[in-house]
Design a protein around this motif. Structure first.
Motif, PDB file in Angstrom:
ATOM      1  N   LEU A 135       0.855  -1.190   0.000  1.00 38.31           N
ATOM      2  CA  LEU A 135       0.000   0.000   0.000  1.00 38.31           C
ATOM      3  C   LEU A 135       0.893   1.243   0.000  1.00 38.31           C
ATOM      4  CD1 LEU A 135      -2.500  -1.247   2.686  1.00 38.31           C
ATOM      5  CD2 LEU A 135      -3.164  -0.589   0.363  1.00 38.31           C
ATOM      6  N   TYR A 136       0.512   2.227  -0.807  1.00 35.97           N
ATOM      7  CA  TYR A 136       1.239   3.498  -0.859  1.00 35.97           C
ATOM      8  C   TYR A 136       0.292   4.643  -0.526  1.00 35.97           C
ATOM      9  CZ  TYR A 136       5.356   1.313  -2.909  1.00 35.97           C
ATOM     10  OH  TYR A 136       6.478   0.549  -3.114  1.00 35.97           O
ATOM     11  N   LYS A 137       0.825   5.632   0.164  1.00 38.49           N
ATOM     12  CA  LYS A 137       0.078   6.847   0.478  1.00 38.49           C
ATOM     13  C   LYS A 137       0.989   8.037   0.225  1.00 38.49           C
ATOM     14  CE  LYS A 137       1.498   7.279   5.307  1.00 38.49           C
ATOM     15  NZ  LYS A 137       1.070   7.550   6.699  1.00 38.49           N
ATOM     16  N   LEU A 138       0.434   9.238   0.281  1.00 38.15           N
ATOM     17  CA  LEU A 138       1.266  10.435   0.238  1.00 38.15           C
ATOM     18  C   LEU A 138       2.039  10.533   1.550  1.00 38.15           C
ATOM     19  CD1 LEU A 138      -1.157  13.090  -1.316  1.00 38.15           C
ATOM     20  CD2 LEU A 138       0.749  11.914  -2.439  1.00 38.15           C
ATOM     21  N   ALA A 139       3.325  10.809   1.463  1.00 41.35           N
ATOM     22  CA  ALA A 139       4.152  10.899   2.666  1.00 41.35           C
ATOM     23  C   ALA A 139       3.637  11.960   3.631  1.00 41.35           C
ATOM     24  CB  ALA A 139       5.600  11.189   2.274  1.00 41.35           C
ATOM     25  N   ALA A 140       2.991  12.981   3.083  1.00 45.06           N
ATOM     26  CA  ALA A 140       2.470  14.066   3.920  1.00 45.06           C
ATOM     27  C   ALA A 140       1.222  13.669   4.708  1.00 45.06           C
ATOM     28  CB  ALA A 140       2.155  15.284   3.056  1.00 45.06           C
ATOM     29  N   ARG A 141       0.597  12.561   4.313  1.00 48.41           N
ATOM     30  CA  ARG A 141      -0.649  12.133   4.974  1.00 48.41           C
ATOM     31  C   ARG A 141      -0.342  11.311   6.223  1.00 48.41           C
ATOM     32  NH1 ARG A 141      -5.470  11.719   2.152  1.00 48.41           N
ATOM     33  NH2 ARG A 141      -6.245  11.156   4.221  1.00 48.41           N
ATOM     34  N   ILE A 169      -2.465  11.816  -5.737  1.00 43.38           N
ATOM     35  CA  ILE A 169      -1.851  13.146  -5.632  1.00 43.38           C
ATOM     36  C   ILE A 169      -2.921  14.217  -5.421  1.00 43.38           C
ATOM     37  CG2 ILE A 169      -0.518  14.899  -6.877  1.00 43.38           C
ATOM     38  CD1 ILE A 169       1.161  12.543  -5.931  1.00 43.38           C
ATOM     39  N   ALA A 170      -4.059  14.056  -6.101  1.00 45.29           N
ATOM     40  CA  ALA A 170      -5.144  15.047  -6.008  1.00 45.29           C
ATOM     41  C   ALA A 170      -5.991  14.890  -4.752  1.00 45.29           C
ATOM     42  CB  ALA A 170      -6.032  14.930  -7.245  1.00 45.29           C
ATOM     43  N   GLY A 171      -5.736  13.831  -3.979  1.00 45.47           N
ATOM     44  CA  GLY A 171      -6.509  13.626  -2.755  1.00 45.47           C
ATOM     45  C   GLY A 171      -7.853  12.967  -2.982  1.00 45.47           C
ATOM     46  N   ARG A 172      -8.086  12.437  -4.155  1.00 48.36           N
ATOM     47  CA  ARG A 172      -9.359  11.773  -4.457  1.00 48.36           C
ATOM     48  C   ARG A 172      -9.405  10.355  -3.905  1.00 48.36           C
ATOM     49  NH1 ARG A 172      -9.853  12.244 -10.706  1.00 48.36           N
ATOM     50  NH2 ARG A 172     -11.665  10.921 -10.284  1.00 48.36           N
ATOM     51  N   VAL A 173      -8.228   9.768  -3.635  1.00 50.16           N
ATOM     52  CA  VAL A 173      -8.140   8.492  -2.925  1.00 50.16           C
ATOM     53  C   VAL A 173      -7.078   8.634  -1.849  1.00 50.16           C
ATOM     54  CG1 VAL A 173      -8.865   7.103  -4.921  1.00 50.16           C
ATOM     55  CG2 VAL A 173      -6.424   7.524  -4.525  1.00 50.16           C
ATOM     56  N   ASP A 174      -7.099   7.708  -0.890  1.00 49.92           N
ATOM     57  CA  ASP A 174      -6.162   7.766   0.222  1.00 49.92           C
ATOM     58  C   ASP A 174      -4.964   6.847   0.033  1.00 49.92           C
ATOM     59  OD1 ASP A 174      -7.908   9.501   1.848  1.00 49.92           O
ATOM     60  OD2 ASP A 174      -9.203   7.730   1.916  1.00 49.92           O
ATOM     61  N   LEU A 175      -5.176   5.747  -0.681  1.00 51.20           N
ATOM     62  CA  LEU A 175      -4.153   4.722  -0.835  1.00 51.20           C
ATOM     63  C   LEU A 175      -4.199   4.135  -2.234  1.00 51.20           C
ATOM     64  CD1 LEU A 175      -5.031   2.897   2.491  1.00 51.20           C
ATOM     65  CD2 LEU A 175      -2.860   4.093   2.134  1.00 51.20           C
ATOM     66  N   MET A 176      -3.067   3.633  -2.685  1.00 50.21           N
ATOM     67  CA  MET A 176      -3.034   2.851  -3.910  1.00 50.21           C
ATOM     68  C   MET A 176      -2.116   1.648  -3.676  1.00 50.21           C
ATOM     69  SD  MET A 176      -0.594   4.912  -6.624  1.00 50.21           S
ATOM     70  CE  MET A 176      -0.632   3.536  -7.794  1.00 50.21           C
ATOM     71  N   VAL A 177      -2.221   0.665  -4.540  1.00 45.77           N
ATOM     72  CA  VAL A 177      -1.459  -0.568  -4.378  1.00 45.77           C
ATOM     73  C   VAL A 177      -0.487  -0.716  -5.546  1.00 45.77           C
ATOM     74  CG1 VAL A 177      -1.621  -3.075  -4.150  1.00 45.77           C
ATOM     75  CG2 VAL A 177      -3.402  -1.618  -3.172  1.00 45.77           C
TER      76      VAL A 177
END
Length: 254
Positions: free
Chosen positions: A117-123, A172-180
């Motif tokens: 799972l990947y997220k934005l580091a800032a989140r 990146i746009a904040g439309r999802v929280d996580l991606m795989v």
């Protein structure tokens, strides 16, 4: 009587040779449609050619089997639909699951699969330590991908896209929280999206399902499948698969 027996054996032998020759010609004369997705370093387009580790291995096996083919990259859902609905279609790199077991003729494993799972580091508000922690979050996945299937089994709803690059753009746009993604593939996704991977943070590993495989559609002749299986065994025995894996930084199958 002896002459008749000799003639009978000769005719049977001739018939076997003719049938074998027809089968060989049928395999060699039936071009395969080979499909995959944009999934660097396993498959991607470079200078107008489909390249990558999986592509290189598949091309080598097809050459050994003496089978004509053409390779095309599609969104995964379309590639999967073609491989389930049409004869003489080869698909890679496909994950082998119980749900897919009877939908294809499985040929060979070509690489292990480790997905995170990947997220934005800032989140920093997103903290995932177990699968149960995923419930509140929107998770991006490719349409038709095994991740969609896996999230559904976990009781989660995936936010579907046609390609990984669209999922990253949503992240990146904040439309999802996580991606795989895998550790190798995320670099290619970032490059295509013109996004720095430094913006992302790798999280928990998703449960393992199986590795990446090559499979043929059910309408593909058995003789073709058998020749390809033999070709992949030869590739492993010749160490060619490991050499391709080293070239692309992929862990080879054991």
């Amino acid at each position: 009587m002896v002459f008749i027996n000799i003639l009978d054996k000769w005719l049977r032998g001739l018939a076997t040779m003719i049938v074998g020759g027809v089968a060989t010609c049928a395999v060699a004369g039936t071009p395969l449609t080979v499909v995959t997705e944009e999934f660097a370093p396993y498959s991607y387009v470079e200078s107008g050619e489909v390249s990558g580790y999986s592509t290189e291995v598949v091309r080598a096996a097809l050459a050994r089997a003496g089978i004509d083919y053409s390779i095309q990259i599609y969104p995964w859902a379309r590639a999967l639909q073609m491989a389930t609905a049409r004869p003489n279609v080869l698909i890679y790199s496909i994950v082998r699951t119980p749900q897919r077991e009877n939908q294809f003729q499985w040929i060979a494993a070509i690489a292990p699969r480790n997905v995170y799972l990947y997220k934005l580091a800032a989140r920093q508000d997103i903290q995932i330590h177990a699968l149960a922690d995923l419930k509140p979050y929107r998770i991006a996945a490719n349409r038709g991908d095994v991740v969609e299937e896996q999230l559904h089994q976990l009781g989660l709803t995936a936010d579907l896209s046609a390609k990984d690059v669209f999922s990253l753009q949503k992240l990146i746009a904040g439309r999802v929280d996580l991606m795989v993604a895998t550790e190798l593939s995320i670099e290619g996704v970032c490059q295509r999206a013109n996004v720095s991977c430094a913006l992302l943070e790798r999280g928990m590993q998703m449960p393992e399902i199986s590795g990446y495989y090559v499979a043929a559609s059910l309408g593909t002749p058995v003789a073709t499948v058998q020749r390809l299986r033999q070709a992949f065994v030869q590739l492993r025995n010749s160490d060619a698969m490991r050499q391709s894996a080293d070239k692309y930084g992929v862990t080879p199958v054991k």
